[in-house]
Structure formats: C-alpha cells, structure tokens
Design an enzyme around this catalytic site. Structure first.
Site, PDB file in Angstrom:
ATOM      1  N   ILE A 696     -17.737 -33.289  39.582  1.00 21.98           N
ATOM      2  CA  ILE A 696     -16.569 -32.566  40.059  1.00 21.98           C
ATOM      3  C   ILE A 696     -15.330 -33.441  40.110  1.00 21.98           C
ATOM      4  CG2 ILE A 696     -17.736 -30.770  41.370  1.00 21.98           C
ATOM      5  CD1 ILE A 696     -17.410 -32.517  43.852  1.00 21.98           C
ATOM      6  N   GLY A 699     -13.201 -40.965  40.325  1.00 24.49           N
ATOM      7  CA  GLY A 699     -12.212 -41.789  41.019  1.00 24.49           C
ATOM      8  C   GLY A 699     -12.139 -43.148  40.388  1.00 24.49           C
ATOM      9  N   SER A 701     -13.581 -45.863  40.949  1.00 24.14           N
ATOM     10  CA  SER A 701     -14.770 -46.662  40.734  1.00 24.14           C
ATOM     11  C   SER A 701     -15.980 -45.871  40.247  1.00 24.14           C
ATOM     12  CB  SER A 701     -15.116 -47.396  42.019  1.00 24.14           C
ATOM     13  OG  SER A 701     -15.025 -46.512  43.103  1.00 24.14           O
ATOM     14  N   LYS A 719     -20.869 -39.723  45.505  1.00 20.75           N
ATOM     15  CA  LYS A 719     -19.998 -40.594  44.733  1.00 20.75           C
ATOM     16  C   LYS A 719     -20.851 -41.716  44.170  1.00 20.75           C
ATOM     17  CE  LYS A 719     -15.791 -43.281  45.154  1.00 20.75           C
ATOM     18  NZ  LYS A 719     -14.719 -43.676  46.065  1.00 20.75           N
ATOM     19  N   ASP A 831      -4.844 -45.836  50.620  1.00 18.90           N
ATOM     20  CA  ASP A 831      -4.803 -45.020  49.410  1.00 18.90           C
ATOM     21  C   ASP A 831      -4.689 -43.548  49.789  1.00 18.90           C
ATOM     22  OD1 ASP A 831      -4.733 -44.586  46.719  1.00 18.90           O
ATOM     23  OD2 ASP A 831      -6.898 -44.747  46.417  1.00 18.90           O
TER      24      ASP A 831
END
Ligand SMILES: *[C@@H]1O[C@H](CO)[C@@H](O)[C@H](O)[C@H]1NC(C)=O
Ligand SMILES: *[C@@H]1O[C@H](CO)[C@@H](O)[C@H](O)[C@H]1NC(C)=O
Length: 992
Positions: A696, A699, A701, A719, A831
């Site tokens: 989905i 990022g 990393s 993730k 961030d």
C-alpha cells in the site's frame, strides 16, 4: 526493690518516654523534610502536588506509608511521570522498607548504589525506567531484599553473580534488559526464591544452569525469548513447587525431561518455539496442568494415552511438530478442554466423536495432518461456543456436523481438501459472525442459500458439486472480499446483485454452467482486482463499462459464447493478464493490445484481426474499420499511458515471480517477534501476507503492506525494512530508533506499534495498527497519486470537508504536543508531513513513522542531527544552516500541513519553484484577500473565518526563525478554540 530504686526506674522510664516522644517528633520533622526534598529533586512532578508541608502529617500524604511511630516505611510512586535520578538522601529515611519507582522516566549511570544505605529495604522495584550502566557485583550488600525488580531498563554488562548472595529474595525480576554473558549459576543459591523472571534478554546467550533446579520453593519461572541453548536440565523434576514454567521462544534442544510431568503443582507449561525433539513424556503426577503448549518443536512419537487423565486441561497446543499416531479418544472427553490445536503434524486415524460433547470447546484445529480419516466429531458444536474450526488438508469424509450451525460465535471454518459430501448444514449460512468459510476441494452438493452470512468476507467453495443459480441474496454479504465458486455446477445468469459488493476484490466463477450476458451495471465493483468467468456459457457482448473498473488487473472471460467487437475502452485498464480467447469476438483488436504481452489473449476467435503480427491471430485488411474514430481519439492516450502501463504490468508480474522465488528460498529463515502488548497473532500469520498485491505504499526505507490476519480477522500494516547490505548499519539505527520510541508510546493520536519481527538475515518488519483511511496526503492530493490497488483500501477522490480537516489538525497537534511536552525526554519527530498523518475510520489523525525521531537527551537542549532528514516543502529553513534541530522544526512542518489543509495545495506547490510556505507568506504580505488562497473545494461561507485563521496560523508556524514559532501546546490551544472536542476528545488522549 527499695523505694528509691523504684523511683529511679520510674523517672528513667518517664524520661525515656518523653525523650523518645520528642525524638520521634524530631524524626518526623526530618522525614517530612526528606520527602519534600525528594519532591524538589524530581522537579515537583504534578502527581506529587499533595506532598505539602501543611500541618498534616506526611503519613497522610498519598503513596506514603508509615509505621505506628510516624516514620516512613514505604514509598510507592508507580507511573508518576517522575524524571531524574534516585538521590542518596532517600536512605536518610531510616525505616524505609518498600520503594516502588516503576513505570517512570528515571535515569542513572549504573545501578543506584546509593540505595545500599537503605539498611531496612526489603522491596525494591525500579522496573520500566531508563536506568542504564552496569549492575555492580557488590549488589549483595542489600542483604535484606525480599523482592528485586529492575526489569525493562537500559542496564548493560553482565548479571553480577553476587546476586546469588541475596538469600532473602522471594522475587527476582531481571527481564527485558540487554545483559551480556550468561546466567550466573549462583542464582541457584537463592533458596527462598518463589518468582524468577529472566525473559526477553535478547543480548544474552546462555544455558539454563542446572543449579537453578535447586530452587525448591520456586513457583514461577519465566525465561521466554532469552536465547536459551542446550537442554532442559534433567533435574527439573526436582523443583517440587513449580507451578508456572515458561521457556518458550528459545533454542532449547534435546528431550523434554521425563521428570517434568512428575511435578504435582505444575499448571502452566510453555515450551513452544524451541528445537525440542524426542517423545512427549508420560504424565505421572502432573495432573493439575491447565495449559500445555509444546508447539513449534520437533517432537516425534504419539500423544501419551495418559493425557486423558489431565482433567484440568483447558488448552493443548502441539501444533507444528512431527507427532503421529491416533489422537487418544480420551482427550475428546476432557471436561475442561477449550483450545485444541494439533495442526501441522502427522496424526492419523479417526477423531474421537466426543470432542465438543463434554467441554466448552472454542478452538478445534486439526488441519494439515493429511492422515486423519472418518467424520468430524458429531457433537463438535453442541455447546455452541466454537470460534474457529480448521480441519483442512486431511482425509476426512462424511457430512459436516449439523451442530456447527448452532455456533453463533463461529468466525472461521476451513475444511478444504478433504472428502466431505452432502449438503452444507443450513444453519451455517445464517451465522452472524462467520467471516471466513472455506469448503473447496470436497464433494459438497446442494444449492447456494438464499442469503449469505452478513459478515462473511471470504467464501471459497471451488471444486465441489454445488448446483443451481446464484441467488440475488448474495448481496446480503456486504463485506465480501473474496468469492471463489469455480469448478461447480452453478447455472443461470450472473445476478446484478453480485455487482453490488463494493469490497469484492476477487470473483472466480470459472468452470460452471453460467449463461446469460455479462453484467453491465458494474460501477460498484470499485475494488475488484480479479475477475474470472471463463469456461461458462456466457453470451452477448463485452460491455464497454468493463473499461472503467478502476483497479481490475486480471480479466478472464475465455471459453464462453461472447460475440461482437472488443470495446476499445478495455484499453483503459491496467491489466496484468487478459484472456478473451475461445469466444466469437469479431473485428479489430483495440490498438492498446497490439503488444506481445497479449499474445495469448485473443486466440481462437476466428473473426478477430490485429494490425500487428505479434499477436498470434490474423492480420486485418489495411483499411481501417468504422471504429477508427474512437480509436484516433484514444491514440495519444494509448501511446502516453496504456503502453507504458502494459509494460509496467509485465515488469510487475516479473517482480511477483522473483519475490515468490525469494520467499520460497526464505522459508527457513527464522523470525523473532518482539511484542509491545498482548497479541493474538504470530509471525506466521504475517509473513504470507507480504506479497506485491498487498503493497500500500513505500517509504524511505522499505515497503508497507496491508495484511489481513486470518486467525483474528484483524488487519495490520506491516512496514518491511529492506535487507540492503550497503546501508545496513544506517537502517539498523533507524529501525532501532523507531522501535524504541514507538513501542514505548501509547497515545490516541500516535500510531500504535504492535510488535516488531526481525529475521536472522536482518530483515525487519514493523507491525502497526492498520488505519482504514490511510494517509492525509491521499485525501488532499489523491487525484494525482498512483491508483491504489488494494480493494477496500483504495482512495477515491472524495473531498474532505472542513470540519474533518479541522478535526485532523487538532488530532495531529495533540499527538505532536504530547511528544514534545509530555514525553520525557521530549521526542522530535523530524519528518512531519501529510503522508505521515494517518487516518482511522472516523478520520482521527494518528502520527506515523518515527523513523527519524530521536530522544532529545536533555530537556531544552537540542540534539545534533546525524543526517539530513525530512522531505522537500516541509523542511524548516534552519536545517540548511545548522545541524541543530529542535521541536520547533516539527512546528514548521506542522505549519505546512495547516497550509495544505486550508489551501488544498501540496507542500512543494508554490509557484516558480517555491514551497507552499513561501507562497503563503507572499500572499499574506501582498495583502490581497486571504479568502482567495483558500481551497475552492471546501470553501463555504460558514467556514471562512476558521479557514483564514488556520491559514494564518500556518504562516506563523512557518516563521523563518524557530524562536518566533509557537510551541505545539500553543498551537493546539488555538486550534481547540474552534474545535469542540467530539467523542474522541480529552478523555481518550492518554491512550488506549
Ligand atoms: C498514589 O496515590 C494516589 C492518590 O491516593 C493513588 O490513586 C495511587 O493509586 C497511588 N499509587 C500507588 C502506586 O500507590
Ligand atoms: C503523566 O503524564 C501524562 C501525559 O501528560 C498524563 O496523561 C498522565 O495523567 C500523567 N500521570 C499522572 C499520574 O499524573
């Protein structure tokens, strides 16, 4: 006795009494002063506000206990937001016996040895703090300790052997500490010990010293996840008091000592996830066992017959071993049995018909034994308590027990790949909670029911002999995601109602006897990825509406009776696979498909033709046909988008194959799960979900996957951090920072990290709660992002109205404010951007991705940035000039989000290469009406004031100088002025 001597002693006593009273008053004053000093030393934390020197005695203060003389004996300050150190003067409280400072934010350099001077201290709890440094080997100076808990701290070094000299200890808790070395055998000298917790020490590698079995009073032994190697000591059978034994998730090998089941008091035994081999010992004395989990080992042989004597047994988990033979019938008669998990072994023979008859069975899982024969137990559902039944991949036969239809709690039933026959019990089709029903590869007969269970999300019934029509009532299963009814005897037309399933991602009806035409009103198939209707008798034309299915990637309608031309609109799909062969289609193939990728898509349609020879069909006459008009309109589009998309499709399928290969190789990787809360899943539930279809997002990393956990019907976001050798160290750091920070935070507006899973090969998985509405940027700027391809997760372009935007701003501000002002040490995110603001189903904002967050070491002092962080448009200007960042850099980024919410523009979208922040500042300075800058899509008269204020607040937050920006607390206060806290308000902000 003479009178004088009597008098003398009378006065002596009087004197002593008066003196001691005065003395104790003096002591009391001193002790109160010590407590007030303590409070001051800890900078007056709010929870200690009632510690004040009024005339009331300190013995009435909260969290203080005294003896009858008014001298302090106990201080219990669990979870009081205390920061700072343990001051030496605490031991001036001469009678202190209990000190509980657990669950605070306290620090130290080394074990606070000042406590050695507390000569009466018996109970010491320092757990769940930030104490660091080593624990010295003179710890035995605290000789009176009866309980020592220093778990979940940042201590390092070795466990000091002299801990074995604290012989008064009843309770010793050293869990979740990064100690090195091994367990000192001296712990075995603690002959009074009743509780020993040495689990979750990930840095240690050790055997379980056989000296530990001298602990004859030990009742509770918890050493899970501490890299234990070697054997379980044979003498474990001598630990006569043992009730709770947890050595799970280690690398123990060898046999389970036969002495274990001689322990009379044993009630919990967790040995799962080790490398234990050999047979399961016979039960001799241990008849009090309540839960026995030996799963995920290499045990062989059969289940001892005497397991039928375990009348207290409520949970038996033996899954994923090499066990064989018949499952003793006596187990089916155990009166307390609730959870029964024996899948993934080599059991054979029949199942006792008594399962479910005498106990409140909830889980019955015997799948993947391949050798089980006979019928499912007739009484399985008699008590109506069943939650999950898994019996797939066996050789079972007969009909499904009728009693299953009474199980109103049943969520999961999977019996695929057996020899069941007959009709499905009608009660099953009405079970309210049934989410997953898998019947495929059997010989079931009968018709589909009028209606499907309301909460059914997955129905697999392929390779059976179901017949009759698909009723209109299928649309009652509004949440259906996956429907596979291929290879049956279904007939009739595809009902229009089947298209009214907005979450359906996969529909497989191939190899049936369906007729009639394809449905044309299909716009609610918004999530459909895969459609296979091949090998039926469907006739008519392919509706042009098929070209507007937004996420369709596989379309197979081959071997039907379709005729007419292929609508050019199909060229708008981004397909990985298309099969229209063996029909009666005519005319020219849309030029979008004139491409070798479709070489096998159109075979055996005698009247189709193509312009290019790359498709294995006839070449058209050079004269264009009547559809050329539409075609010419489509050509630029096709050149610009469809062909690249098709190529992408090819590349994607290549990737899928590669990843699949990789996964096959990777199957023997070992994964380790570290959880931060109670979980009802394991890594084996997560790993199969890491497929390209589930991606989905990606990022800095790694990729993010959406994974549905079958066992709990829960959805999580995973993730995955790549295992890239060159960047390994940097990523490792990033990973550790994220885990450490997130795992410790519980706040309603911060994404909940459930656990992390790391493999021996350095791949890392972070498992978060899944948030239905994904991220803010998709909602604000979703038009131009790539199409989401995952079913219910896809984002249509729906405009977020202003009240929702304001609610999101408030939620995000709460989250950031919590991190900046209520965490100690404060946490800077570094961030903050709209793609890191996730939204739950009610559009509550949750801040994600702390990959770059780092604890500020001291309050107020900015940490040095080790790498350039953030994303263009959100980066505070000071980043360019200095390596120092503070909370105010987050405020800048948050200001950009406020501007995005108010204007609908992207962070990088000023004009002439400026950022949104600069653009807004210029608009503001030019002095024109601010209203013109606001987002046209949500601008309404009644919101104008608020929108303008948020716009201005955004400008203030993005001030050039950090010092001019408000704090997050102030920003939150301003936002709250307009936002009446709805249900999700204050009471929830402390977390869930
Ligand atoms: C401390 O005192 C407060 C107020 O009486 C009480 O609510 C809390 O439970 C106490 N905490 C501990 C750890 O005893
Ligand atoms: C500690 O701080 C948090 C965050 O401000 C707050 O929600 C909580 O109530 C505080 N705990 C106590 C005991 O005051």
């Amino acid at each position: 006795m003479t009178k004088t001597s009597l008098q003398f002693s009378f006065y002596t006593i009087l004197f002593l009494l008066l003196f001691s009273q005065a003395n104790s008053q003096l002591i009391n004053e001193q002790e109160q002063a010590i407590l007030l000093n303590l409070k001051k030393h800890w900078k007056n934390p709010q929870p200690l506000s009632q510690w004040t020197s009024s005339n009331s005695s300190h013995c009435t203060w909260p969290n203080i206990t005294c003896n009858t003389d008014g001298s302090v004996t106990g201080i219990s300050l669990q979870n009081m937001n205390i920061t700072g150190t343990v001051p030496p003067f605490i031991c001036d409280l001469k009678n202190l016996t209990t000190l509980d400072l657990s669950f605070n934010y306290m620090t130290s350099n080394g074990f606070p040895t000042a406590l050695y001077n507390c000569s009466k201290l018996q109970y010491l709890d320092l757990s769940q703090n930030y104490f660091a440094g080593t624990v010295p080997n003179d710890i035995h100076q605290m000789a009176r300790l009866r309980q020592l808990n220093i778990g979940a701290n940042s201590f390092s070094g070795n466990i000091p052997p002299s801990i074995g000299r604290l012989t008064e200890l009843r309770i010793l808790q050293l869990f979740l500490i990064q100690f090195n070395g091994s367990f000192p055998p001296e712990i075995g000298n603690l002959s009074n010990l009743e509780v020993l917790e040495l689990g979750a020490m990930t840095n240690i590698t050790t055997t379980l010293p056989s000296e530990f079995t001298k602990l004859r009073k030990l009742k509770y032994l918890w050493v899970a996840s501490s890299n234990l190697v070697g054997k379980i000591p044979d003498s474990i059978g001598e630990m006569a008091a043992l009730e709770h034994l947890d050595l799970s998730m280690n690398n123990l090998s060898g046999n389970i000592p036969s002495g274990l089941f001689m322990l009379k008091n044993l009630s919990i035994v967790y040995l799962y996830k080790n490398k234990l081999s050999g047979e399961i010992p016979r039960v001799v004395e241990a008849l009090n066992i309540d839960v026995l989990d030996l799963s995920e080992n290499s045990l062989t042989g059969s289940i001892p017959d005497d397991f039928g004597r375990l009348t207290k047994l409520s949970g038996l988990s033996l899954y994923s071993n090499q066990l064989s033979g018949k499952i003793p019938d006596s187990i089916g008669r155990l009166p307390g049995l609730i959870n029964f998990k024996l899948f993934n072994n080599k059991f054979s023979g029949t199942l006792s018909q008594d399962f479910g008859r005498y106990s409140m069975l909830e889980l019955f899982q015997v799948a993947s034994n391949y050798g089980l024969i006979g019928e499912l137990p007739k009484h399985l559902g008699d008590n109506g308590r069943l939650l999950r039944v898994a019996a797939f991949d066996n050789n079972l036969n007969g009909e499904l027990p009728k009693s299953l239809g009474n199980c109103n709690n049943l969520t999961f039933l999977d019996v695929h790949n057996n020899r069941f026959f007959g009709n499905v019990p009608s009660g099953l089709w009405t079970l309210l909670h049934l989410g997953i029903l898998i019947l495929s590869h059997n010989s079931f007969t009968g018709e589909l029911p009028e209606r499907l269970p309301r909460n059914l999300s997955r129905l697999e019934m392929s390779h059976n002999r179901f017949s009759g029509e698909i009723s209109a009532g299928v649309s009652s299963a509004k949440n259906l995601v996956f429907l596979d009814a291929s290879n049956n005897l279904l007939n009739g037309v595809i009902p229009q109602e089947l298209t009214a399933l907005p979450h359906l991602t996969t529909l497989l009806l191939d190899r049936n006897r369906l007729s009639g035409s394809l449905p044309s009103n299909i716009l609610s198939w918004k999530s459909l990825n895969v459609l296979n209707l091949s090998r039926n008798a469907i006739s008519g034309q392919i509706p042009e509406k098929f070209g507007s299915l937004p996420v369709l990637t596989v379309l197979d309608v081959s071997e039907n009776q379709l005729f007419g031309e292929i609508p050019p609109e199909l060229g708008l799909l981004t397909l990985n696979s298309l099969n229209l062969s063996s029909n009666h289609l005519t005319g020219r193939i849309p030029s979008a498909f004139e491409n070798g990728a479709y070489a096998n898509s159109f075979l055996n349609n005698t009247r189709l033709c193509a312009n290019s020879p790359s498709l294995n069909i006839a070449k058209c006459d050079s004269k264009p046909q009547n559809s050329s008009k539409t075609l010419s309109k489509l050509v630029p589009w096709i050149l610009g988008f469809v062909i690249p998309a098709a190529l992408l499709g090819l590349v994607a399928s290549f990737l899928v194959i590669r990843i699949y290969r990789k996964r096959k190789h990777g199957l023997d990787l070992t994964w380790e799960l570290t959880s931060f809360q109670m979980l009802n899943f394991r890594e084996s539930d997560i790993l199969p979900g890491l497929t390209d279809n589930n991606v989905i997002g990606s990022g800095g990393s790694g990729k993010v996957y959406r994974v549905a956990i079958n066992s709990s019907l829960k959805i999580v976001a995973v993730k995955k951090i790549w295992n890239n050798k060159r960047q390994e160290e940097k990523l490792e750091k990033e990973f550790l920072a994220e885990v450490k920070t997130l795992g410790s935070i519980r706040h309603f507006n911060i994404v909940n990290l459930l656990c992390c899973i790391s493999s021996t090969h350095n791949s890392k998985l972070l498992v978060y709660e899944y948030l239905e509405n994904r991220s803010l940027d998709l909602w604000l700027h979703g038009k131009s992002t790539t199409r989401a391809s995952t079913g219910s997760g896809s984002v249509q372009h729906v405009v977020l109205d202003w009240p929702k935007r304001l609610q999101i701003a408030v939620g995000a501000a709460r989250g950031l404010s919590y991190m900046h002002h209520d965490c100690s040490p404060p946490i800077v995110h570094r961030d903050v951007k709209s793609s890191n603001i996730l939204l739950d189903y009610e559009f509550n904002a949750k801040i994600a991705d702390f990959g770059l967050a780092k604890m500020l070491m001291k309050e107020g002092e900015s940490a040095t940035m080790s790498a350039f962080a953030g994303s263009f448009g959100y980066i505070a200007p000071e980043y360019a000039h200095t390596t120092r960042v503070s909370e105010k850099s987050d405020v800048y980024s948050f200001g950009v989000i406020l501007l995005e919410l108010a204007t609908g523009r992207k962070a990088c979208d000023g004009d002439e290469n400026t950022s949104l922040a600069e653009w807004a500042w210029r608009r503001f300075q030019e002095g024109g009406p601010l209203v013109d800058a606001l987002d046209e899509e949500v601008k309404e008269l009644r919101y104008l004031d608020e929108m303008c204020c948020v716009f201005q607040l955004g400008i203030i937050c993005t001030g050039i100088l950090p010092s001019t920006r408000p704090s997050m607390k102030e920003v939150l206060k301003i936002l709250l002025r307009w936002n009446q806290p709805p249900v999700f308000g204050e009471q929830n902000t402390a977390g869930e």
